[in-house]
Design a protein around this motif. Structure first.
Motif, mmCIF file in Angstrom:
data_model
loop_
_atom_site.group_PDB
_atom_site.id
_atom_site.type_symbol
_atom_site.label_atom_id
_atom_site.label_comp_id
_atom_site.label_asym_id
_atom_site.label_seq_id
_atom_site.Cartn_x
_atom_site.Cartn_y
_atom_site.Cartn_z
ATOM 1 N N THR A 180 0.844 -1.184 0.000
ATOM 2 C CA THR A 180 0.000 0.000 0.000
ATOM 3 C C THR A 180 0.886 1.243 0.000
ATOM 4 O O THR A 180 2.105 1.163 0.164
ATOM 5 C CB THR A 180 -0.925 0.006 1.223
ATOM 6 N N ARG A 181 0.266 2.396 -0.186
ATOM 7 C CA ARG A 181 1.048 3.636 -0.188
ATOM 8 C C ARG A 181 1.722 3.864 1.168
ATOM 9 O O ARG A 181 2.869 4.319 1.228
ATOM 10 C CB ARG A 181 0.142 4.816 -0.544
ATOM 11 N N ARG A 182 1.024 3.531 2.248
ATOM 12 C CA ARG A 182 1.611 3.696 3.575
ATOM 13 C C ARG A 182 2.767 2.723 3.783
ATOM 14 O O ARG A 182 3.813 3.089 4.333
ATOM 15 C CB ARG A 182 0.547 3.489 4.651
ATOM 16 N N GLN A 183 2.603 1.475 3.336
ATOM 17 C CA GLN A 183 3.678 0.501 3.465
ATOM 18 C C GLN A 183 4.888 0.902 2.633
ATOM 19 O O GLN A 183 6.038 0.743 3.068
ATOM 20 C CB GLN A 183 3.179 -0.882 3.051
ATOM 21 N N ALA A 184 4.670 1.429 1.447
ATOM 22 C CA ALA A 184 5.790 1.889 0.620
ATOM 23 C C ALA A 184 6.519 3.050 1.278
ATOM 24 O O ALA A 184 7.753 3.167 1.191
ATOM 25 C CB ALA A 184 5.273 2.305 -0.762
ATOM 26 N N LEU A 185 5.755 3.898 1.976
ATOM 27 C CA LEU A 185 6.372 5.026 2.672
ATOM 28 C C LEU A 185 7.275 4.546 3.796
ATOM 29 O O LEU A 185 8.425 5.003 3.927
ATOM 30 C CB LEU A 185 5.284 5.951 3.206
ATOM 31 N N PHE A 186 6.777 3.606 4.624
ATOM 32 C CA PHE A 186 7.535 3.167 5.797
ATOM 33 C C PHE A 186 8.610 2.133 5.459
ATOM 34 O O PHE A 186 9.593 2.010 6.201
ATOM 35 C CB PHE A 186 6.578 2.594 6.845
ATOM 36 N N LEU A 187 8.440 1.401 4.365
ATOM 37 C CA LEU A 187 9.385 0.337 4.037
ATOM 38 C C LEU A 187 10.412 0.742 2.983
ATOM 39 O O LEU A 187 11.470 0.101 2.883
ATOM 40 C CB LEU A 187 8.629 -0.908 3.545
ATOM 41 N N VAL A 188 10.110 1.784 2.216
ATOM 42 C CA VAL A 188 11.013 2.181 1.140
ATOM 43 C C VAL A 188 11.520 3.610 1.327
ATOM 44 O O VAL A 188 12.735 3.850 1.371
ATOM 45 C CB VAL A 188 10.310 2.043 -0.228
ATOM 46 N N THR A 189 10.596 4.565 1.435
ATOM 47 C CA THR A 189 10.993 5.969 1.441
ATOM 48 C C THR A 189 11.721 6.355 2.727
ATOM 49 O O THR A 189 12.818 6.936 2.679
ATOM 50 C CB THR A 189 9.760 6.864 1.261
ATOM 51 N N LEU A 190 11.124 6.069 3.876
ATOM 52 C CA LEU A 190 11.746 6.465 5.142
ATOM 53 C C LEU A 190 13.093 5.794 5.385
ATOM 54 O O LEU A 190 14.017 6.457 5.876
ATOM 55 C CB LEU A 190 10.780 6.195 6.301
ATOM 56 N N PRO A 191 13.270 4.492 5.091
ATOM 57 C CA PRO A 191 14.624 3.923 5.223
ATOM 58 C C PRO A 191 15.662 4.614 4.341
ATOM 59 O O PRO A 191 16.818 4.759 4.735
ATOM 60 C CB PRO A 191 14.428 2.462 4.824
ATOM 61 N N ALA A 192 15.253 5.048 3.157
ATOM 62 C CA ALA A 192 16.185 5.771 2.296
ATOM 63 C C ALA A 192 16.531 7.145 2.863
ATOM 64 O O ALA A 192 17.622 7.679 2.619
ATOM 65 C CB ALA A 192 15.589 5.922 0.900
ATOM 66 N N LEU A 193 15.605 7.709 3.636
ATOM 67 C CA LEU A 193 15.832 9.018 4.250
ATOM 68 C C LEU A 193 16.487 8.929 5.617
ATOM 69 O O LEU A 193 16.768 9.968 6.231
ATOM 70 C CB LEU A 193 14.499 9.767 4.399
ATOM 71 N N LEU A 194 16.722 7.715 6.115
ATOM 72 C CA LEU A 194 17.215 7.549 7.482
ATOM 73 C C LEU A 194 18.515 8.299 7.768
ATOM 74 O O LEU A 194 18.629 8.948 8.817
ATOM 75 C CB LEU A 194 17.378 6.058 7.789
ATOM 76 N N PRO A 195 19.535 8.261 6.889
ATOM 77 C CA PRO A 195 20.751 9.038 7.201
ATOM 78 C C PRO A 195 20.490 10.526 7.360
ATOM 79 O O PRO A 195 21.010 11.163 8.287
ATOM 80 C CB PRO A 195 21.659 8.754 5.994
ATOM 81 N N SER A 196 19.675 11.092 6.478
ATOM 82 C CA SER A 196 19.363 12.522 6.581
ATOM 83 C C SER A 196 18.525 12.821 7.815
ATOM 84 O O SER A 196 18.696 13.872 8.452
ATOM 85 C CB SER A 196 18.620 12.987 5.329
ATOM 86 N N ILE A 197 17.637 11.910 8.182
ATOM 87 C CA ILE A 197 16.810 12.112 9.373
ATOM 88 C C ILE A 197 17.668 12.095 10.625
ATOM 89 O O ILE A 197 17.518 12.940 11.523
ATOM 90 C CB ILE A 197 15.710 11.036 9.443
ATOM 91 N N LEU A 198 18.588 11.147 10.708
ATOM 92 C CA LEU A 198 19.470 11.067 11.875
ATOM 93 C C LEU A 198 20.378 12.286 11.957
ATOM 94 O O LEU A 198 20.598 12.834 13.050
ATOM 95 C CB LEU A 198 20.301 9.786 11.811
ATOM 96 N N ALA A 199 20.915 12.715 10.829
ATOM 97 C CA ALA A 199 21.760 13.911 10.828
ATOM 98 C C ALA A 199 20.967 15.141 11.252
ATOM 99 O O ALA A 199 21.467 15.977 12.021
ATOM 100 C CB ALA A 199 22.367 14.111 9.443
#
Length: 279
Positions: A180-199
């Motif tokens: 689903t769109r929510r699953q794609a957000l939490f499983l694909v998009t947010l993990p890709a953004l994790l370094p920037s989020i932590l920084a």
């Protein structure tokens, strides 16, 4: 012709001595006061002009001062809450601004840049007047709300560029595979953004912990953030304990900023190694 060419090359390779001298003078004027504070924080005697041996006396006094420790606890609490709140709102806003294709989205993106160019004292006075107008007593909560509001722009600006660089086809491929769109957000998009989020999280924590202007206008009587407490103390004279506190804050801030710069590189390198190993 050869002489002219060689002289031209020598002129191009010549070091700009004046620029080097100005740069060196700038760094000396910038960091000399910090170095003096750090040096006298280890002074054995109670003096701000005469250095008489090295001691950890003022650091021990700081850790036995209940008032300063209480202010330190409040600063850590405010920084943690502001970091979490600004991340949640900033990530959501950055996603919305990047994916919004209307004029309203572009206008909202411009509005998000206003806090970054507005003098912080203006923001502090405006926040204080807002809380006073709503009848809200200045306290730890008001400091948290003001810091979250001020920090959202930093998170949004940092993450917008990273989100814009992501390939939308990856998220679309996940939805084609049944997500689903929510699953794609939490499983694909947010993990890709994790370094920037932590920084962003580390950077916001450092900025809020060291912030004085906004905390000064929105804090209550007691407890006060550590930066405000230090300002209140030096109005009656600089004590060696304040030098120790300033040195600790400087060391912590430098460590957090270095960590914020290192996280994207470390996460990117680790991601590349995982990709090569097939994980």
């Amino acid at each position: 012709m050869k002489l002219r060419r060689s002289s031209g090359r020598r002129g191009a390779d010549r070091r700009p001595r004046f620029a080097i001298a100005v740069t060196a003078l700038f760094f000396v004027l910038l960091y000399l006061p910090v170095g003096v504070v750090t040096l006298f924080s280890f002074n054995a005697q109670k003096s701000l002009t005469v250095l008489d041996g090295f001691s950890l006396r003022w650091y021990r006094e700081f850790f036995h001062d209940d008032v300063l420790i209480g202010s330190l606890g409040m600063s850590l609490q405010v920084s943690l809450v502001a970091m979490v709140g600004s991340l949640v709102l900033g990530v959501t806003l950055a996603l919305g601004l990047v994916r919004a294709r209307s004029r309203l989205g572009s206008l909202a993106g411009l509005v998000m840049l206003v806090p970054l160019i507005t003098p912080e004292i203006v923001t502090g006075v405006a926040a204080m007047m807002l809380f006073k107008g709503l009848g809200i007593t200045l306290s730890t909560t008001t400091v948290m709300l003001a810091e979250i509001t001020f920090s959202i722009s930093y998170v949004t600006v940092i993450l917008r560029s990273r989100i814009a660089a992501l390939n939308p086809e990856v998220e679309e491929a996940a939805m084609d595979l049944g997500a689903t769109r929510r699953q794609a957000l939490f499983l694909v998009t947010l993990p890709a953004l994790l370094p920037s989020i932590l920084a962003s999280a580390v950077l916001i924590f450092a900025l809020v912990f060291d912030d004085f202007v906004l905390a000064y206008f929105t804090t209550g009587v007691d407890p006060q953030p550590l930066s405000v407490r230090i300002y209140s103390a030096i109005r009656f004279g600089v004590q060696p304990t304040i030098n120790a506190v300033g040195t600790l804050m400087l060391a912590g801030s430098v460590a957090l900023i270095v960590l914020a710069l290192a996280i994207p590189r470390l996460m990117g390198r680790r991601g590349g190694l995982d990709l090569l190993s097939g994980k």
